[in-house]
Design a protein around this motif. Structure first.
Motif, PDB file in Angstrom:
ATOM      1  N   ASP A   6     -13.836  -7.302   5.843  1.00 58.85           N
ATOM      2  CA  ASP A   6     -14.574  -6.307   4.845  1.00 58.85           C
ATOM      3  C   ASP A   6     -13.662  -5.141   4.416  1.00 58.85           C
ATOM      4  O   ASP A   6     -13.758  -5.032   3.213  1.00 58.85           O
ATOM      5  N   GLU A   7     -13.080  -4.792   5.333  1.00 61.31           N
ATOM      6  CA  GLU A   7     -11.988  -3.628   4.985  1.00 61.31           C
ATOM      7  C   GLU A   7     -11.115  -4.131   4.163  1.00 61.31           C
ATOM      8  O   GLU A   7     -10.716  -3.379   3.159  1.00 61.31           O
ATOM      9  N   ILE A   8     -10.533  -5.236   4.509  1.00 61.25           N
ATOM     10  CA  ILE A   8      -9.182  -5.620   3.753  1.00 61.25           C
ATOM     11  C   ILE A   8      -9.602  -6.209   2.442  1.00 61.25           C
ATOM     12  O   ILE A   8      -8.788  -5.732   1.329  1.00 61.25           O
ATOM     13  N   ALA A   9     -10.946  -6.788   2.455  1.00 57.06           N
ATOM     14  CA  ALA A   9     -11.330  -7.075   1.155  1.00 57.06           C
ATOM     15  C   ALA A   9     -11.629  -5.954   0.263  1.00 57.06           C
ATOM     16  O   ALA A   9     -11.343  -5.860  -1.126  1.00 57.06           O
ATOM     17  N   GLN A  10     -11.973  -4.792   0.710  1.00 55.59           N
ATOM     18  CA  GLN A  10     -12.116  -3.631   0.036  1.00 55.59           C
ATOM     19  C   GLN A  10     -10.876  -3.268  -0.542  1.00 55.59           C
ATOM     20  O   GLN A  10     -10.668  -2.474  -1.699  1.00 55.59           O
ATOM     21  N   TRP A  11      -9.817  -2.859   0.423  1.00 55.87           N
ATOM     22  CA  TRP A  11      -8.668  -2.564  -0.060  1.00 55.87           C
ATOM     23  C   TRP A  11      -7.991  -3.425  -1.591  1.00 55.87           C
ATOM     24  O   TRP A  11      -7.404  -2.950  -2.267  1.00 55.87           O
ATOM     25  N   TYR A  12      -8.330  -4.896  -1.154  1.00 58.23           N
ATOM     26  CA  TYR A  12      -7.851  -5.710  -2.128  1.00 58.23           C
ATOM     27  C   TYR A  12      -8.656  -5.449  -3.604  1.00 58.23           C
ATOM     28  O   TYR A  12      -7.891  -5.193  -4.556  1.00 58.23           O
ATOM     29  N   ASP A  13     -10.041  -5.249  -3.506  1.00 58.85           N
ATOM     30  CA  ASP A  13     -10.676  -4.948  -4.832  1.00 58.85           C
ATOM     31  C   ASP A  13     -10.191  -3.691  -5.294  1.00 58.85           C
ATOM     32  O   ASP A  13     -10.047  -3.355  -6.594  1.00 58.85           O
ATOM     33  N   ARG A  14      -9.783  -2.650  -4.442  1.00 58.23           N
ATOM     34  CA  ARG A  14      -9.560  -1.267  -5.084  1.00 58.23           C
ATOM     35  C   ARG A  14      -8.212  -1.401  -5.501  1.00 58.23           C
ATOM     36  O   ARG A  14      -7.744  -0.784  -6.658  1.00 58.23           O
ATOM     37  N   GLU A  17      -8.474  -3.092  -8.934  1.00 63.23           N
ATOM     38  CA  GLU A  17      -8.892  -1.748  -9.945  1.00 63.23           C
ATOM     39  C   GLU A  17      -7.731  -1.012 -10.392  1.00 63.23           C
ATOM     40  O   GLU A  17      -7.631  -0.726 -11.738  1.00 63.23           O
ATOM     41  N   ASN A  18      -6.800  -0.852  -9.493  1.00 61.32           N
ATOM     42  CA  ASN A  18      -5.604   0.120  -9.843  1.00 61.32           C
ATOM     43  C   ASN A  18      -4.619  -0.645 -10.991  1.00 61.32           C
ATOM     44  O   ASN A  18      -4.068   0.131 -11.819  1.00 61.32           O
ATOM     45  N   CYS A  47       0.395   5.024  -8.209  1.00 60.26           N
ATOM     46  CA  CYS A  47       1.300   5.175  -7.263  1.00 60.26           C
ATOM     47  C   CYS A  47       0.736   5.856  -5.697  1.00 60.26           C
ATOM     48  O   CYS A  47       1.382   5.481  -4.778  1.00 60.26           O
ATOM     49  N   GLU A  48      -0.095   6.653  -5.807  1.00 60.22           N
ATOM     50  CA  GLU A  48      -0.529   7.337  -4.772  1.00 60.22           C
ATOM     51  C   GLU A  48      -1.908   6.640  -4.103  1.00 60.22           C
ATOM     52  O   GLU A  48      -2.212   6.625  -2.889  1.00 60.22           O
ATOM     53  N   ILE A  49      -2.486   5.671  -4.730  1.00 62.63           N
ATOM     54  CA  ILE A  49      -3.453   5.089  -4.060  1.00 62.63           C
ATOM     55  C   ILE A  49      -3.298   3.389  -4.478  1.00 62.63           C
ATOM     56  O   ILE A  49      -3.271   2.630  -3.091  1.00 62.63           O
ATOM     57  N   GLY A  50      -2.971   2.827  -5.442  1.00 59.54           N
ATOM     58  CA  GLY A  50      -2.637   1.273  -5.603  1.00 59.54           C
ATOM     59  C   GLY A  50      -1.563   0.849  -4.647  1.00 59.54           C
ATOM     60  O   GLY A  50      -1.630  -0.090  -3.910  1.00 59.54           O
ATOM     61  N   LEU A  51      -0.383   1.599  -4.681  1.00 58.32           N
ATOM     62  CA  LEU A  51       0.642   1.183  -3.771  1.00 58.32           C
ATOM     63  C   LEU A  51       0.388   1.458  -2.373  1.00 58.32           C
ATOM     64  O   LEU A  51       0.916   0.599  -1.567  1.00 58.32           O
ATOM     65  N   VAL A  52      -0.465   2.190  -2.035  1.00 61.51           N
ATOM     66  CA  VAL A  52      -0.837   2.459  -0.724  1.00 61.51           C
ATOM     67  C   VAL A  52      -1.705   1.205  -0.151  1.00 61.51           C
ATOM     68  O   VAL A  52      -1.344   0.518   0.834  1.00 61.51           O
ATOM     69  N   TYR A  53      -2.551   0.869  -0.982  1.00 59.95           N
ATOM     70  CA  TYR A  53      -3.364  -0.392  -0.850  1.00 59.95           C
ATOM     71  C   TYR A  53      -2.428  -1.690  -0.657  1.00 59.95           C
ATOM     72  O   TYR A  53      -2.619  -2.436   0.070  1.00 59.95           O
ATOM     73  N   ALA A  54      -1.361  -1.740  -1.833  1.00 60.77           N
ATOM     74  CA  ALA A  54      -0.552  -2.935  -1.796  1.00 60.77           C
ATOM     75  C   ALA A  54       0.172  -2.930  -0.436  1.00 60.77           C
ATOM     76  O   ALA A  54       0.555  -4.049  -0.156  1.00 60.77           O
ATOM     77  N   LYS A  55       0.586  -1.838   0.255  1.00 60.51           N
ATOM     78  CA  LYS A  55       1.512  -1.871   1.342  1.00 60.51           C
ATOM     79  C   LYS A  55       0.588  -2.465   2.280  1.00 60.51           C
ATOM     80  O   LYS A  55       1.089  -3.276   3.360  1.00 60.51           O
ATOM     81  N   THR A  64       1.588 -11.570  -1.559  1.00 55.06           N
ATOM     82  CA  THR A  64       3.177 -11.698  -1.050  1.00 55.06           C
ATOM     83  C   THR A  64       3.819 -10.665  -1.319  1.00 55.06           C
ATOM     84  O   THR A  64       3.753  -9.772  -2.015  1.00 55.06           O
ATOM     85  N   HIS A  65       5.091 -11.024  -0.711  1.00 57.76           N
ATOM     86  CA  HIS A  65       6.244 -10.095  -0.844  1.00 57.76           C
ATOM     87  C   HIS A  65       6.649  -9.744  -2.281  1.00 57.76           C
ATOM     88  O   HIS A  65       6.995  -8.501  -2.748  1.00 57.76           O
ATOM     89  N   GLU A  66       6.695 -10.701  -3.218  1.00 62.63           N
ATOM     90  CA  GLU A  66       7.014 -10.801  -4.489  1.00 62.63           C
ATOM     91  C   GLU A  66       5.861  -9.660  -5.374  1.00 62.63           C
ATOM     92  O   GLU A  66       6.185  -8.994  -5.932  1.00 62.63           O
ATOM     93  N   GLN A  67       4.547  -9.886  -4.860  1.00 64.78           N
ATOM     94  CA  GLN A  67       3.630  -9.197  -5.544  1.00 64.78           C
ATOM     95  C   GLN A  67       3.927  -7.740  -5.148  1.00 64.78           C
ATOM     96  O   GLN A  67       3.503  -6.938  -6.163  1.00 64.78           O
ATOM     97  N   TYR A  68       3.973  -7.306  -3.833  1.00 63.86           N
ATOM     98  CA  TYR A  68       4.414  -6.016  -3.448  1.00 63.86           C
ATOM     99  C   TYR A  68       5.592  -5.521  -4.306  1.00 63.86           C
ATOM    100  O   TYR A  68       5.606  -4.230  -4.742  1.00 63.86           O
ATOM    101  N   LEU A  69       6.701  -6.176  -4.420  1.00 63.94           N
ATOM    102  CA  LEU A  69       7.750  -5.742  -4.985  1.00 63.94           C
ATOM    103  C   LEU A  69       7.363  -5.708  -6.593  1.00 63.94           C
ATOM    104  O   LEU A  69       7.894  -4.372  -7.462  1.00 63.94           O
ATOM    105  N   LEU A  70       6.628  -6.300  -7.310  1.00 62.19           N
ATOM    106  CA  LEU A  70       6.123  -6.074  -8.649  1.00 62.19           C
ATOM    107  C   LEU A  70       5.425  -4.631  -8.840  1.00 62.19           C
ATOM    108  O   LEU A  70       5.569  -3.973  -9.549  1.00 62.19           O
ATOM    109  N   ALA A  71       4.489  -4.457  -7.810  1.00 62.81           N
ATOM    110  CA  ALA A  71       3.795  -3.173  -7.765  1.00 62.81           C
ATOM    111  C   ALA A  71       4.717  -1.828  -7.321  1.00 62.81           C
ATOM    112  O   ALA A  71       4.822  -0.778  -8.202  1.00 62.81           O
ATOM    113  N   GLU A  72       5.584  -1.956  -6.252  1.00 61.61           N
ATOM    114  CA  GLU A  72       6.755  -1.064  -6.112  1.00 61.61           C
ATOM    115  C   GLU A  72       7.536  -0.821  -7.617  1.00 61.61           C
ATOM    116  O   GLU A  72       7.998   0.322  -7.731  1.00 61.61           O
TER     117      GLU A  72
END
Length: 117
Positions: A6-14, A17-18, A47-55, A64-72
């Motif tokens: 549930d916590e991971i799903a919350q991170w994903y939803d947030r 949103e970002n 940068c300070e919220i979305g990227l933290v969730y992405a990590k 995926t790593h590719e999705q993380y790189l897009l966010a980065e």
């Protein structure tokens, strides 16, 4: 480290949103964040919220790593933009190529997230 689903799903939803917020047209960003320094708020939220969730999501294999790189890459673009003071106002949100490039990257990332959801 075991995380509650549930916590991971919350991170994903947030995170979604970002990504939606960075992808919005400038008029939508201005309307949503009215009463704030909109450009700053969009960038900080990503940068300070979305990227933290992405990590965290990458570590849990929810993106995926590719999705993380897009966010980065979006975060890196925003960081580079801090060198140009003229990009940090509502007029720049509406007219600058730099903000449009962030939106395009955000939409690309959002498309991959929604397809995989």
């Amino acid at each position: 480290m075991k995380n509650d689903i549930d916590e991971i799903a919350q991170w994903y939803d947030r995170f979604i949103e970002n990504v939606i917020q960075i992808s919005m047209e400038a008029e939508q960003q201005i309307q949503k964040l009215h009463g704030t320094e909109v450009a700053d708020e969009v960038a900080l939220d990503f940068c300070e919220i979305g990227l933290v969730y992405a990590k965290k999501l990458l570590d849990c294999e929810w993106i995926t790593h590719e999705q993380y790189l897009l966010a980065e890459n979006i975060a890196k673009k925003l960081d580079l933009m801090t060198q140009k003071q003229e990009l940090w106002n509502e007029k720049a949100l509406l007219t600058s190529i730099e903000w449009e490039e962030c939106r395009i990257m955000g939409k690309k990332l959002l498309d991959t997230l929604i397809i995989n959801k």
